[in-house]
Design a protein around this motif. Structure first.
Motif, PDB file in Angstrom:
ATOM      1  N   THR A 213      21.672  65.974  -6.655  1.00 15.63           N
ATOM      2  CA  THR A 213      22.662  67.002  -6.313  1.00 15.63           C
ATOM      3  C   THR A 213      22.013  68.329  -5.934  1.00 15.63           C
ATOM      4  O   THR A 213      22.378  68.940  -4.917  1.00 15.63           O
ATOM      5  CB  THR A 213      23.629  67.221  -7.489  1.00 15.63           C
ATOM      6  N   THR A 214      21.053  68.781  -6.729  1.00 16.86           N
ATOM      7  CA  THR A 214      20.384  70.058  -6.432  1.00 16.86           C
ATOM      8  C   THR A 214      19.628  69.990  -5.118  1.00 16.86           C
ATOM      9  O   THR A 214      19.635  70.942  -4.331  1.00 16.86           O
ATOM     10  CB  THR A 214      19.424  70.441  -7.572  1.00 16.86           C
ATOM     11  N   ALA A 215      18.969  68.868  -4.879  1.00 14.75           N
ATOM     12  CA  ALA A 215      18.200  68.717  -3.639  1.00 14.75           C
ATOM     13  C   ALA A 215      19.104  68.807  -2.418  1.00 14.75           C
ATOM     14  O   ALA A 215      18.792  69.513  -1.441  1.00 14.75           O
ATOM     15  CB  ALA A 215      17.455  67.381  -3.642  1.00 14.75           C
ATOM     16  N   ILE A 216      20.225  68.121  -2.465  1.00  9.38           N
ATOM     17  CA  ILE A 216      21.166  68.144  -1.342  1.00  9.38           C
ATOM     18  C   ILE A 216      21.649  69.563  -1.084  1.00  9.38           C
ATOM     19  O   ILE A 216      21.655  70.036   0.060  1.00  9.38           O
ATOM     20  CB  ILE A 216      22.353  67.204  -1.608  1.00  9.38           C
TER      21      ILE A 216
ATOM     22  N   ARG B  76      17.046  75.910   2.013  1.00 13.67           N
ATOM     23  CA  ARG B  76      15.922  76.142   1.105  1.00 13.67           C
ATOM     24  C   ARG B  76      15.036  74.906   1.121  1.00 13.67           C
ATOM     25  O   ARG B  76      15.463  73.820   1.520  1.00 13.67           O
ATOM     26  CB  ARG B  76      16.407  76.375  -0.332  1.00 13.67           C
ATOM     27  N   ARG B  77      13.812  75.061   0.653  1.00  6.46           N
ATOM     28  CA  ARG B  77      12.923  73.927   0.426  1.00  6.46           C
ATOM     29  C   ARG B  77      13.104  73.465  -1.019  1.00  6.46           C
ATOM     30  O   ARG B  77      13.469  74.253  -1.875  1.00  6.46           O
ATOM     31  CB  ARG B  77      11.470  74.321   0.680  1.00  6.46           C
ATOM     32  N   ILE B  78      12.846  72.185  -1.277  1.00 13.58           N
ATOM     33  CA  ILE B  78      13.099  71.649  -2.614  1.00 13.58           C
ATOM     34  C   ILE B  78      11.916  70.819  -3.110  1.00 13.58           C
ATOM     35  O   ILE B  78      11.309  70.079  -2.326  1.00 13.58           O
ATOM     36  CB  ILE B  78      14.393  70.786  -2.640  1.00 13.58           C
ATOM     37  N   ILE B  79      11.568  71.005  -4.367  1.00 10.18           N
ATOM     38  CA  ILE B  79      10.744  70.039  -5.088  1.00 10.18           C
ATOM     39  C   ILE B  79      11.658  69.420  -6.133  1.00 10.18           C
ATOM     40  O   ILE B  79      12.100  70.107  -7.059  1.00 10.18           O
ATOM     41  CB  ILE B  79       9.517  70.681  -5.751  1.00 10.18           C
TER      42      ILE B  79
ATOM     43  N   ALA C 150      16.381  56.993 -10.400  1.00 12.43           N
ATOM     44  CA  ALA C 150      16.971  58.267 -10.004  1.00 12.43           C
ATOM     45  C   ALA C 150      16.352  58.770  -8.704  1.00 12.43           C
ATOM     46  O   ALA C 150      17.060  59.246  -7.811  1.00 12.43           O
ATOM     47  CB  ALA C 150      16.784  59.303 -11.113  1.00 12.43           C
ATOM     48  N   ILE C 151      15.045  58.672  -8.603  1.00 11.22           N
ATOM     49  CA  ILE C 151      14.352  59.126  -7.390  1.00 11.22           C
ATOM     50  C   ILE C 151      14.762  58.288  -6.182  1.00 11.22           C
ATOM     51  O   ILE C 151      14.958  58.816  -5.072  1.00 11.22           O
ATOM     52  CB  ILE C 151      12.818  59.095  -7.600  1.00 11.22           C
ATOM     53  N   GLU C 152      14.938  57.007  -6.383  1.00  8.28           N
ATOM     54  CA  GLU C 152      15.387  56.139  -5.296  1.00  8.28           C
ATOM     55  C   GLU C 152      16.761  56.570  -4.791  1.00  8.28           C
ATOM     56  O   GLU C 152      16.992  56.675  -3.578  1.00  8.28           O
ATOM     57  CB  GLU C 152      15.443  54.687  -5.794  1.00  8.28           C
ATOM     58  N   ILE C 153      17.678  56.849  -5.709  1.00  9.11           N
ATOM     59  CA  ILE C 153      19.019  57.315  -5.331  1.00  9.11           C
ATOM     60  C   ILE C 153      18.945  58.677  -4.641  1.00  9.11           C
ATOM     61  O   ILE C 153      19.584  58.900  -3.610  1.00  9.11           O
ATOM     62  CB  ILE C 153      19.926  57.401  -6.584  1.00  9.11           C
ATOM     63  N   SER C 154      18.142  59.587  -5.198  1.00  7.73           N
ATOM     64  CA  SER C 154      18.017  60.937  -4.624  1.00  7.73           C
ATOM     65  C   SER C 154      17.495  60.898  -3.201  1.00  7.73           C
ATOM     66  O   SER C 154      17.978  61.629  -2.327  1.00  7.73           O
ATOM     67  CB  SER C 154      17.078  61.783  -5.491  1.00  7.73           C
ATOM     68  N   LYS C 155      16.506  60.062  -2.971  1.00 11.25           N
ATOM     69  CA  LYS C 155      15.934  59.971  -1.619  1.00 11.25           C
ATOM     70  C   LYS C 155      16.964  59.463  -0.618  1.00 11.25           C
ATOM     71  O   LYS C 155      17.066  59.973   0.501  1.00 11.25           O
ATOM     72  CB  LYS C 155      14.711  59.062  -1.639  1.00 11.25           C
ATOM     73  N   LYS C 156      17.757  58.495  -1.018  1.00 11.65           N
ATOM     74  CA  LYS C 156      18.780  57.951  -0.122  1.00 11.65           C
ATOM     75  C   LYS C 156      19.833  59.000   0.198  1.00 11.65           C
ATOM     76  O   LYS C 156      20.242  59.156   1.349  1.00 11.65           O
ATOM     77  CB  LYS C 156      19.436  56.730  -0.767  1.00 11.65           C
TER      78      LYS C 156
ATOM     79  N   ALA D  70      19.350  62.502   4.998  1.00  8.28           N
ATOM     80  CA  ALA D  70      19.856  63.145   6.213  1.00  8.28           C
ATOM     81  C   ALA D  70      19.484  64.622   6.287  1.00  8.28           C
ATOM     82  O   ALA D  70      19.577  65.223   7.364  1.00  8.28           O
ATOM     83  CB  ALA D  70      21.376  62.996   6.275  1.00  8.28           C
ATOM     84  N   TYR D  71      19.024  65.214   5.172  1.00 14.84           N
ATOM     85  CA  TYR D  71      18.805  66.664   5.136  1.00 14.84           C
ATOM     86  C   TYR D  71      17.346  67.045   4.865  1.00 14.84           C
ATOM     87  O   TYR D  71      16.964  68.196   5.047  1.00 14.84           O
ATOM     88  CB  TYR D  71      19.673  67.294   4.031  1.00 14.84           C
ATOM     89  N   ILE D  72      16.536  66.109   4.430  1.00 15.82           N
ATOM     90  CA  ILE D  72      15.187  66.424   3.951  1.00 15.82           C
ATOM     91  C   ILE D  72      14.312  66.972   5.076  1.00 15.82           C
ATOM     92  O   ILE D  72      14.420  66.554   6.234  1.00 15.82           O
ATOM     93  CB  ILE D  72      14.536  65.186   3.300  1.00 15.82           C
ATOM     94  N   ASP D  73      13.452  67.926   4.730  1.00  8.40           N
ATOM     95  CA  ASP D  73      12.517  68.486   5.705  1.00  8.40           C
ATOM     96  C   ASP D  73      11.084  68.156   5.292  1.00  8.40           C
ATOM     97  O   ASP D  73      10.833  67.628   4.210  1.00  8.40           O
ATOM     98  CB  ASP D  73      12.703  69.998   5.834  1.00  8.40           C
ATOM     99  N   LYS D  74      10.139  68.479   6.153  1.00  9.66           N
ATOM    100  CA  LYS D  74       8.744  68.110   5.920  1.00  9.66           C
ATOM    101  C   LYS D  74       8.104  68.872   4.765  1.00  9.66           C
ATOM    102  O   LYS D  74       7.092  68.436   4.215  1.00  9.66           O
ATOM    103  CB  LYS D  74       7.936  68.338   7.207  1.00  9.66           C
TER     104      LYS D  74
END
Length: 237
Positions: free
Chosen positions: A60-63, A70-73, A81-87, A91-95
């Motif tokens: 949720t925070t990452a999205i 903003r950039r996110i770690i 949890a990480i698998e779900i977060s990545k999915k 659509a929004y993740i940046d490099k």
């Protein structure tokens, strides 16, 4: 984005509609409403800032961080949890952003004073169990070991956060043997002992809790009130 969203102005927050814009879902146990990180991120950071959530859960925070430019770690000890977060963040993740398995007690890949905002919702002690046998999963810890782990979390938060920046955490209390354990305030005090100053205490009303009906009759029989709030502590370095 929810079209009627507006910034909170008081220390009492209540979101009857938990928020389902973008790829948010309320299906992950204990995940927070996106209204919470959205308010925190908008108030305490700027575009292009680096946000940390070391208890990422379903993302949720990452999205929200990515939607708000903003950039996110985003880290979590649980590989599911990480698998779900990545999915959900795909659509929004940046490099420049990272979503990966990580231990909140040892942020070994994050340098000192590089984070602009910490925005996170840690698990509680042995209430919702996020794994069966992960020895590093603090949701499985006894209360004593949980507090010890949170002390390590607080130290790492202080180390990686920039000066004059904010660490915002949401926690609630628990009940054992008929008596309240002020888990949230105990955690708050651990953070204060590790150098943080308390900026705000926000009370968030709980809605849509799946276990409420189960506990309603029990509370009547055993004469206790249902816990219907959580705390958001805004801490400043």
């Amino acid at each position: 984005m929810e079209k009627d969203f507006k910034m909170e102005e008081t220390t009492l927050w209540s979101f009857k509609n938990r928020g389902n814009w973008a790829s948010h879902k309320g299906d992950y146990p204990g995940n927070w409403s996106p209204y919470v990180p959205r308010n925190i991120i908008l108030r305490y950071s700027n575009e292009d800032d680096l946000v940390l959530d070391q208890f990422l859960g379903s993302g949720t925070t990452a999205i929200e961080a990515l939607l708000l430019k903003r950039r996110i770690i985003g880290l979590d000890i649980n590989d599911k949890a990480i698998e779900i977060s990545k999915k959900r963040s795909l659509a929004y993740i940046d490099k420049e952003s990272i979503i990966a398995i990580g231990d909140a007690r040892k942020l070994k890949n994050i340098k000192d004073q590089t984070i602009d905002l910490i925005c996170t919702h840690p698990p509680y002690s042995n209430i919702i169990r996020y794994s069966n046998d992960n020895k590093n999963d603090i949701s499985l810890f006894t209360l004593e070991n949980y507090y010890y782990a949170i002390s390590s979390v607080a130290k790492e938060c202080y180390r990686v956060l920039k000066m004059d920046s904010y660490c915002c955490i949401m926690l609630g209390d628990t009940r054992r043997n008929g008596y309240i354990i002020p888990l949230a305030f105990n955690v708050m005090n651990i953070f204060i002992k590790n150098g943080f100053k308390l900026k705000e205490i926000i009370i968030k009303e709980q809605h849509n809790c799946s276990s409420t009906e189960k506990w309603r009759e029990i509370s009547k029989k055993k004469n206790f009130y249902l816990i219907a709030h959580e705390y958001i502590f805004v801490l400043k370095k």
